[in-house]
Motif scaffolding. Structure first.
Motif, PDB file in Angstrom:
ATOM      1  N   ARG A 271       2.798  -9.331 -31.700  1.00 30.91           N
ATOM      2  CA  ARG A 271       2.038  -9.781 -30.532  1.00 30.91           C
ATOM      3  C   ARG A 271       0.565  -9.801 -30.886  1.00 30.91           C
ATOM      4  NH1 ARG A 271       4.395  -9.795 -25.448  1.00 30.91           N
ATOM      5  NH2 ARG A 271       6.531  -9.004 -25.360  1.00 30.91           N
ATOM      6  N   CYS A 272      -0.168 -10.708 -30.158  1.00 23.78           N
ATOM      7  CA  CYS A 272      -1.615 -10.766 -30.349  1.00 23.78           C
ATOM      8  C   CYS A 272      -2.258  -9.544 -29.707  1.00 23.78           C
ATOM      9  CB  CYS A 272      -2.169 -12.056 -29.785  1.00 23.78           C
ATOM     10  SG  CYS A 272      -1.957 -12.225 -28.014  1.00 23.78           S
ATOM     11  N   LYS A 276      -0.254 -11.544 -25.058  1.00 25.36           N
ATOM     12  CA  LYS A 276       0.286 -12.714 -24.368  1.00 25.36           C
ATOM     13  C   LYS A 276       1.120 -13.612 -25.289  1.00 25.36           C
ATOM     14  CE  LYS A 276      -3.517 -12.984 -21.014  1.00 25.36           C
ATOM     15  NZ  LYS A 276      -4.622 -13.832 -20.520  1.00 25.36           N
ATOM     16  N   VAL A 277       0.841 -13.598 -26.592  1.00 26.67           N
ATOM     17  CA  VAL A 277       1.472 -14.540 -27.542  1.00 26.67           C
ATOM     18  C   VAL A 277       2.223 -13.745 -28.607  1.00 26.67           C
ATOM     19  CG1 VAL A 277       1.079 -16.399 -29.203  1.00 26.67           C
ATOM     20  CG2 VAL A 277      -0.350 -16.233 -27.146  1.00 26.67           C
ATOM     21  N   LYS A 278       3.435 -14.243 -28.968  1.00 25.98           N
ATOM     22  CA  LYS A 278       4.237 -13.687 -30.057  1.00 25.98           C
ATOM     23  C   LYS A 278       4.344 -14.733 -31.178  1.00 25.98           C
ATOM     24  CE  LYS A 278       7.215 -10.559 -27.427  1.00 25.98           C
ATOM     25  NZ  LYS A 278       8.637 -10.250 -27.098  1.00 25.98           N
ATOM     26  N   GLU A 279       4.085 -14.305 -32.422  1.00 31.13           N
ATOM     27  CA  GLU A 279       4.177 -15.188 -33.576  1.00 31.13           C
ATOM     28  C   GLU A 279       4.742 -14.415 -34.770  1.00 31.13           C
ATOM     29  OE1 GLU A 279       0.565 -17.055 -34.608  1.00 31.13           O
ATOM     30  OE2 GLU A 279       0.325 -18.098 -32.689  1.00 31.13           O
ATOM     31  N   CYS A 290      -5.194 -14.470 -30.115  1.00 34.47           N
ATOM     32  CA  CYS A 290      -4.804 -15.809 -29.703  1.00 34.47           C
ATOM     33  C   CYS A 290      -6.043 -16.579 -29.255  1.00 34.47           C
ATOM     34  CB  CYS A 290      -3.760 -15.727 -28.582  1.00 34.47           C
ATOM     35  SG  CYS A 290      -4.385 -14.956 -27.073  1.00 34.47           S
ATOM     36  N   GLU A 291      -5.880 -17.851 -29.008  1.00 34.09           N
ATOM     37  CA  GLU A 291      -7.008 -18.701 -28.633  1.00 34.09           C
ATOM     38  C   GLU A 291      -7.327 -18.645 -27.129  1.00 34.09           C
ATOM     39  OE1 GLU A 291      -6.076 -22.569 -29.964  1.00 34.09           O
ATOM     40  OE2 GLU A 291      -6.140 -22.062 -32.113  1.00 34.09           O
ATOM     41  N   CYS A 309      -9.426 -13.029 -26.576  1.00 37.38           N
ATOM     42  CA  CYS A 309      -8.306 -12.096 -26.736  1.00 37.38           C
ATOM     43  C   CYS A 309      -8.808 -10.846 -27.422  1.00 37.38           C
ATOM     44  CB  CYS A 309      -7.193 -12.760 -27.546  1.00 37.38           C
ATOM     45  SG  CYS A 309      -5.778 -11.701 -27.855  1.00 37.38           S
TER      46      CYS A 309
END
Length: 880
Positions: A271-272, A276-279, A290-291, A309
């Motif tokens: 996660r970031c 909020k974002v998983k990559e 994240c952006e 972020c």
């Protein structure tokens, strides 16, 4: 720490005899064969010295490069091929020198490097004098190495002539057994990796080799401990590293390596920072942003977080607490965060971008003016022009600077220069001392730096080479390469030719015998004259492009000459003992004086013509020719079965017909003659022949022991039972008076009893003397004796009468001799005349015989010449 054992890799010279008194200096023998031999022997010695070092390292390692430098310096120093880069002169054994100790380790004349350092320092001082004075301290003056441009301080200008290791001042130059400019002692300079050990080589030029001491060391990962050379104690064990990475989760999977482990590349989903974002990311990139913006509500409940972020708490609202107006002169307390701070109404007075003036506007929100527009009086950079211009505008006149730059050759030529002219940007372009290149440095004062280009002088194959400074290559010779020439010989001896060393120009000619086989079977005995391969180009220092594009061609060989061997050549008739010694390549045919002698088609006789050409038929080993004569003789073959009758046909090759001639053979006893056909009689066996010859009658042959005939039927061989003859024989006494009849076998026994063999008894005496004589026999003997006596008297009388006759003949001969002695003088004169006439006639006969004999010899010679001419004509045109 040092290991349990150490190895001393010192470069020790072998024990040498004292030098000769007439030792030639190195400068005087640069081009001689002695120096070349010395150079090759030194190369062999240095190869043996550095073999232990080079075997330990790869060819691309820094230590191997340093070792190659040392070996090159040693070879150049020992051969006297070191040149000073400043004056481009050969450095002699007796010249004081200085060598760079930073990178290049180049050797210079001491006087040249001192002059170079002074010129560099003087040039820097001249540049500093032309610059405007400043309060900052001036940098310390430095001078550079002419080759590697390494910087040295003014205090490091060489003042003394030291050896390479720096321990001895003014090293001896008259010792031929040590390296020039070397003290001959152990170097003992500290090694470059600060291991605490010193160089163990003898005082040498160039960098020191890596430390050869044996020490205990661990690999990069610390898993293996081994005894290694101190200079190469950092090593990889080859196993997996297994050290914990920076993530403190995973281990390094790389092979044991030097330095830090690479970032962890294990893939996983992360996660970031704001969550909020998983990559899916590498482990080393697990912390990322994240952006999207944060936009979380702040503690005031009225504003959101404007940060990007991030992790952690967003913090307090920036609009709460004590606030000021935009210019910062008036402060307000207790304002709500959603209410803007009021303007104070005063002048802003914030410092503008020029750094000299302040904002003249009233207190305002937002940024002040970007450019200062206040009009001020400014001077240009060269102080030649003054003018009122806005503050933000630079003032520059059109006047070009005429001050010479630091090179002292070119003017500045900048518009409105402030006096600090930049270094000259032009290229120097002056011819360097090498006379081959121009100076590519920025334009400068003083002498140009030496040409940095090193010219590689190599052998024809390029395997053996050395570098010399540019400008000194004209005095160098190509190195003697120990590699074999790569050109393949084109002659037939290619695999057997003795290999030769690499060279320029054409390959040496093949020295082997040609051995090319002629059609006759002999081999060429000349030196090899086959084709030659294309030669290498000749050694040239600067080959032109045209010369490089020329493709050499191979030289074609010459054909072998005609076979010069002497052989015995037979005549055209292939006669024995008629060979002549002739050159093998001469195919002239000749005929001898012998008869042909070859078998005729009949197979029984031989050709009687004079020697003539023959035809050899492959179907037979015999030599035949259509020109031989035809056989007209009668057949002379021996018949089978053998008989004495000749064949009645003409000579023929096949077998003769059976003999039908009648053969007469007597019977065994000789009474009858039989007539048989020859073929019939000769085909019978001996037993059958004896049976056929028998006449079937009595034998009629005399017995051997008596005078009687054989009573048997005609038979071969001796008669049987010769001692058993039953015929009657008349037996008498010695005087033949008495007579009786006995059987023949008894007579034979009586003769044997009397001691005589019956075979030796004559026929008329057979049976005589076997009977004893009686009274009648004695009276007959007396009468016979009286008769004999009378006969003897008559014989003696007849013998006496011829004696008287002989006496009269002797007397007559004596009387005739006396008559001859009484001849007259006239008779003597006649006898003498006869003798003279006989002598004259003899002389005349001799003269005539000599004359006609000479004439006969001349005629015989002419006749023999005619016969020889006819024979020669017959040889040219033989009968067909």
């Amino acid at each position: 720490m040092a290991g349990p054992a150490t190895t001393d890799f010192r470069w020790k010279s072998p024990p040498q005899p004292p030098p000769p008194q007439n030792t030639v200096s190195e400068s005087d023998s640069d081009s001689g064969s002695d120096s070349e031999n010395h150079q090759h022997s030194h190369n062999d010695l240095s190869n043996s010295i550095f073999k232990a070092y080079l075997d330990c390292h790869s060819s691309s390692s820094p230590s191997s490069i340093d070792l190659a430098k040392i070996q090159s310096f040693l070879a150049s120093s020992s051969s006297g091929g070191v040149s000073c880069l400043i004056c481009l002169e050969r450095i002699k054994r007796t010249d004081p020198t200085w060598s760079c100790t930073s990178i290049c380790f180049a050797v210079f004349h001491l006087f040249c490097i001192q002059s170079w350092a002074r010129q560099c320092l003087d040039l820097q001082a001249a540049r500093a004098a032309t610059r405007p004075s400043s309060t900052s301290t001036e940098p310390e003056a430095l001078w550079n190495c002419p080759k590697c441009r390494s910087s040295y301080k003014k205090s490091e200008i060489p003042r003394r002539y030291l050896c390479y290791c720096g321990k001895e001042e003014d090293p001896p130059a008259d010792n031929p057994w040590i390296l020039p400019h070397s003290c001959g002692e152990v170097c003992e300079r500290p090694l470059s990796n600060n291991c605490g050990h010193c160089c163990l080589l003898l005082c040498h030029p160039g960098p020191c080799a890596s430390c050869p001491k044996l020490v205990k060391a661990k690999c990069f990962c610390g898993g293996v401990e081994d005894v290694r050379r101190c200079g190469h104690k950092l090593f990889s064990c080859g196993d997996v590293c297994n050290r914990v990475l920076d993530c403190e989760i995973h281990e390094c999977r790389e092979t044991c390596h030097d330095g830090e482990c690479p970032p962890c590349r294990e893939r996983a989903v992360y996660r970031c920072s704001c969550g909020k974002v998983k990559e899916e990311k590498d482990c080393c990139e697990r912390v990322f942003r994240c952006e999207a913006s944060c936009e979380n509500m702040l503690n005031c409940g009225k504003h959101v977080c404007e940060r990007g972020c991030h992790s952690g708490e967003c913090g307090l609202c920036p609009y709460q607490g004590k606030r000021s107006c935009p210019c910062g002169k008036k402060f307000y307390q207790g304002l709500s965060c959603d209410v803007a701070a009021p303007l104070c109404g005063g002048t802003c007075d914030k410092l503008l971008g020029c750094g000299y003036h302040r904002c003249p506007e009233r207190c305002h929100r937002g940024s002040c003016l970007e450019t200062c527009r206040i009009v001020v009086t400014k001077s240009c950079r060269c102080a030649a022009t003054k003018k009122q211009v806005p503050c933000h505008q630079e003032l520059a006149c059109e006047r070009k600077c005429q001050i010479l730059r630091d090179c002292g050759r070119h003017a500045c030529r900048r518009r409105c220069c402030d006096g600090e002219c930049p270094p000259c940007s032009e290229i120097c372009g002056r011819k360097l001392r090498c006379r081959n290149h121009k100076c590519q440095s920025p334009c400068h004062q003083g002498p140009c730096a030496p040409c940095p280009i090193m010219v590689t002088i190599s052998c024809a194959c390029g395997e053996t080479h050395f570098e010399v400074p540019c400008g000194t290559e004209t005095n160098q010779k190509p190195p003697r390469c120990r590699k074999l020439c790569h050109i393949t010989p084109l002659c037939r001896h290619g695999p057997n030719v003795k290999p030769h060393k690499c060279h320029y120009g054409a390959c040496p000619p093949c020295r082997l015998l040609c051995d090319e086989e002629y059609p006759c079977g002999h081999k060429c005995k000349l030196r090899c004259h086959g084709p030659r391969p294309p030669p290498n180009r000749e050694y040239m220092i600067k080959p032109t492009k045209k010369m490089l594009n020329i493709q050499p061609e191979s030289t074609p060989g010459t054909p072998c000459p005609r076979c010069p061997e002497l052989v015995w050549r037979p005549c055209v008739g292939h006669h024995l003992a008629a060979e002549r010694m002739m050159v093998c390549s001469d195919r002239t045919e000749f005929a001898c004086d012998n008869l042909c002698g070859n078998p005729l088609p009949c197979g029984n006789h031989y050709c009687s013509y004079t020697c003539h050409p023959l035809e050899i038929r492959s179907s037979s080993l015999d030599k035949r020719s259509e020109s031989c004569e035809k056989c007209d003789l009668r057949c002379q073959k021996e018949r089978t079965p053998k008989c004495q009758h000749p064949c009645p046909r003409r000579c023929h090759p096949e077998d003769c017909a059976p003999c039908k001639t009648l053969v007469k053979r007597s019977c065994h006893c000789g009474t009858m003659v039989h007539a048989f056909e020859c073929i019939y009689y000769n085909t019978l066996s001996e037993k059958d022949q004896a049976k056929a010859r028998s006449c079937r009658g009595p034998c009629h042959r005399k017995l051997p022991n008596c005078t009687h005939l054989c009573p048997e039927i005609c038979h071969p061989g001796e008669c049987p039972l010769p001692d058993k003859c039953g015929k009657k024989v008349a037996v008498r006494c010695k005087c033949l008076t008495l007579k009786k009849e006995w059987l023949c076998l008894d007579v034979q026994a009586a003769h044997r009893a009397s001691g005589s063999d019956p075979k030796d008894v004559p026929k008329n005496q057979f049976g005589v003397g076997l009977l004893p004589c009686g009274s009648t026999c004695k009276s007959k003997l007396q009468m016979a004796e009286s008769v004999l006596q009378q006969r003897n008297v008559k014989e003696t009388e007849e013998k006496e009468e011829p004696g008287a006759k002989n006496a009269t003949k002797r007397r007559k001969r004596r009387e005739r001799g006396q008559d001859i002695k009484e001849t007259s003088k006239l008779q003597k004169l006649g006898v003498a005349t006869k003798k003279v006439l006989m002598l004259v006639m003899l002389i005349a006969a001799l003269v005539s015989v000599s004359y006609y004999g000479y004439k006969g010899l001349l005629w015989l010679s002419d006749w023999m010449n005619e016969v020889e001419e006819q024979r020669q004509t017959f040889r040219k045109y033989p009968r067909i």
